[in-house]
Design a protein around this motif. Structure first.
Motif, PDB file in Angstrom:
ATOM      1  N   UNK A  22       0.850  -1.189   0.000  1.00 21.87           N
ATOM      2  CA  UNK A  22       0.000   0.000   0.000  1.00 21.87           C
ATOM      3  C   UNK A  22       0.886   1.239   0.000  1.00 21.87           C
ATOM      4  N   UNK A  23       0.767   2.070  -1.021  1.00 20.85           N
ATOM      5  CA  UNK A  23       1.539   3.310  -1.126  1.00 20.85           C
ATOM      6  C   UNK A  23       0.594   4.495  -0.989  1.00 20.85           C
ATOM      7  N   UNK A  24       0.969   5.447  -0.145  1.00 15.72           N
ATOM      8  CA  UNK A  24       0.108   6.611   0.061  1.00 15.72           C
ATOM      9  C   UNK A  24       0.897   7.909   0.018  1.00 15.72           C
ATOM     10  N   UNK A  25       0.365   8.855  -0.722  1.00 15.54           N
ATOM     11  CA  UNK A  25       0.824  10.235  -0.626  1.00 15.54           C
ATOM     12  C   UNK A  25       0.533  10.723   0.804  1.00 15.54           C
ATOM     13  N   UNK A  26       1.170  11.819   1.194  1.00 19.08           N
ATOM     14  CA  UNK A  26       1.031  12.289   2.579  1.00 19.08           C
ATOM     15  C   UNK A  26       0.149  13.538   2.676  1.00 19.08           C
ATOM     16  N   UNK A  27       0.623  14.657   2.150  1.00 21.62           N
ATOM     17  CA  UNK A  27      -0.091  15.921   2.335  1.00 21.62           C
ATOM     18  C   UNK A  27      -1.367  15.961   1.510  1.00 21.62           C
ATOM     19  N   UNK A  31      -2.647  13.057   5.416  1.00 15.76           N
ATOM     20  CA  UNK A  31      -2.891  14.219   6.280  1.00 15.76           C
ATOM     21  C   UNK A  31      -3.942  15.106   5.620  1.00 15.76           C
ATOM     22  N   UNK A  32      -4.988  15.420   6.350  1.00 13.03           N
ATOM     23  CA  UNK A  32      -6.058  16.241   5.805  1.00 13.03           C
ATOM     24  C   UNK A  32      -6.495  17.286   6.816  1.00 13.03           C
ATOM     25  N   UNK A  33      -7.202  18.299   6.307  1.00 14.81           N
ATOM     26  CA  UNK A  33      -7.798  19.301   7.187  1.00 14.81           C
ATOM     27  C   UNK A  33      -6.795  20.059   8.030  1.00 14.81           C
ATOM     28  N   UNK A  34      -5.622  20.319   7.478  1.00 17.43           N
ATOM     29  CA  UNK A  34      -4.623  21.064   8.216  1.00 17.43           C
ATOM     30  C   UNK A  34      -3.836  20.243   9.218  1.00 17.43           C
ATOM     31  N   UNK A  35      -3.992  18.914   9.208  1.00 20.50           N
ATOM     32  CA  UNK A  35      -3.239  18.067  10.126  1.00 20.50           C
ATOM     33  C   UNK A  35      -1.734  18.190   9.880  1.00 20.50           C
ATOM     34  N   UNK A  36      -0.971  18.179  10.952  1.00 25.12           N
ATOM     35  CA  UNK A  36       0.486  18.187  10.847  1.00 25.12           C
ATOM     36  C   UNK A  36       1.102  16.904  11.392  1.00 25.12           C
ATOM     37  N   UNK A 265      -8.041   7.917   3.818  1.00 23.28           N
ATOM     38  CA  UNK A 265      -7.200   6.734   3.659  1.00 23.28           C
ATOM     39  C   UNK A 265      -7.487   5.740   4.775  1.00 23.28           C
ATOM     40  N   UNK A 266      -7.671   6.247   5.981  1.00 26.44           N
ATOM     41  CA  UNK A 266      -7.824   5.377   7.146  1.00 26.44           C
ATOM     42  C   UNK A 266      -8.960   4.376   6.985  1.00 26.44           C
ATOM     43  N   UNK A 267     -10.079   4.806   6.424  1.00 31.82           N
ATOM     44  CA  UNK A 267     -11.222   3.901   6.295  1.00 31.82           C
ATOM     45  C   UNK A 267     -10.880   2.701   5.419  1.00 31.82           C
TER      46      UNK A 267
END
Length: 277
Positions: A22-27, A31-36, A265-267
């Motif tokens: 599983x490959x995922x982009x980050x920003x 990470x969504x909604x301003x998450x850091x 992504x989490x779901x």
């Protein structure tokens, strides 16, 4: 080009042997909604997937040290596509590295320096190099982006390979993107990575190519690969993974290139984990 239907928000059924990587982009993806920071619940799922033989790949334009901090609790269990694919890492070992030719990079940075308020971010393997025009820019890189960064007076002080050259313009990169892409776009690969950023990598660099290198390394086929992204730089990953997911807030052209669309992504990671427990 037709858009992916909005009802394609979940996989449906996932067999135990269906996903190996599983490959995922980050920003704006993981990470969504301003998450850091990545939520502990997501890191826990990634760790459990790794323990069950599913390789997670953090795929980003970020530097390696930045990504390792972001994934600290599971940092040694995952792989990394860094600097848009210019650096691929696993267990602190270099899997592959694709630098920009040094003379070309030096010419590019001289051009960037001469263009108004455009700032330079030169990426090495473990640190970034700044030739700052303002203190505000230094603060932004070190405290907002949280990059490991070193201030240098000229490019001759940088002895390591040039993995990525980025242009930052606080007023918006559209003010200069046409100029820089026309000037250098045939010699290096340009990617607009945000409102204020334009990245340049070696022509052979892409997230898609990096993903195929990791698939070869771990002996994983495309039909057992899943990917997530929100921007044009992620399309190469979509091409090489059967389970390709665009974020629901991605541009329509990006959503159209993915097999599925999801708000988080989490779901989907939880769906995969449930099927293999």
């Amino acid at each position: 080009m037709a858009l992916v239907r909005k009802d394609k928000l979940q996989i449906g059924k996932v067999r135990k042997d269906m996903v190996d990587l599983i490959a995922s982009d980050i920003d704006y993806t993981l990470l969504q909604g301003g998450q850091t920071e990545i939520p502990p619940s997501v890191l826990e799922v990634i760790g459990k997937l790794a323990d069950r033989g599913v390789m997670f790949v953090a795929s980003s334009g970020r530097q390696y040290s930045n990504l390792k901090r972001l994934f600290a609790p599971v940092a040694d269990k995952i792989s990394y596509i860094c600097e848009n694919g210019a650096l691929i890492m696993y267990k602190d070992q270099v899997v592959a590295k694709f630098p920009i030719e040094r003379n070309l990079g030096t010419q590019m940075m001289a051009d960037i320096w001469d263009r108004g308020k455009c700032e330079i971010l030169l990426s090495g393997m473990y640190t970034s190099y700044l030739f700052p025009k303002t203190r505000e820019y230094v603060y932004y890189i070190q405290n907002r982006m949280k990059n490991d960064a070193e201030i240098v007076r000229n490019v001759a002080e940088v002895e390591e390979d040039f993995l990525k050259i980025s242009i930052y313009n606080k007023q918006g990169i559209e003010e200069w993107s046409d100029y820089f892409i026309k000037r250098w776009g045939t010699l290096v690969r340009p990617v607009i990575t945000g409102k204020c950023w334009l990245d340049f990598n070696s022509r052979e660099v892409s997230k898609g190519k990096a993903l195929t290198i990791l698939q070869d390394l771990f002996d994983v086929t495309e039909d057992k690969t899943m990917s997530f992204g929100d921007n044009y730089s992620d399309l190469g990953m979509f091409k090489h993974s059967y389970f390709s997911y665009a974020m629901s807030g991605a541009p329509s052209e990006v959503r159209a290139q993915a097999r599925y669309v999801t708000p988080t992504v989490e779901s989907i990671l939880l769906d995969v984990l449930r099927m293999i427990i």
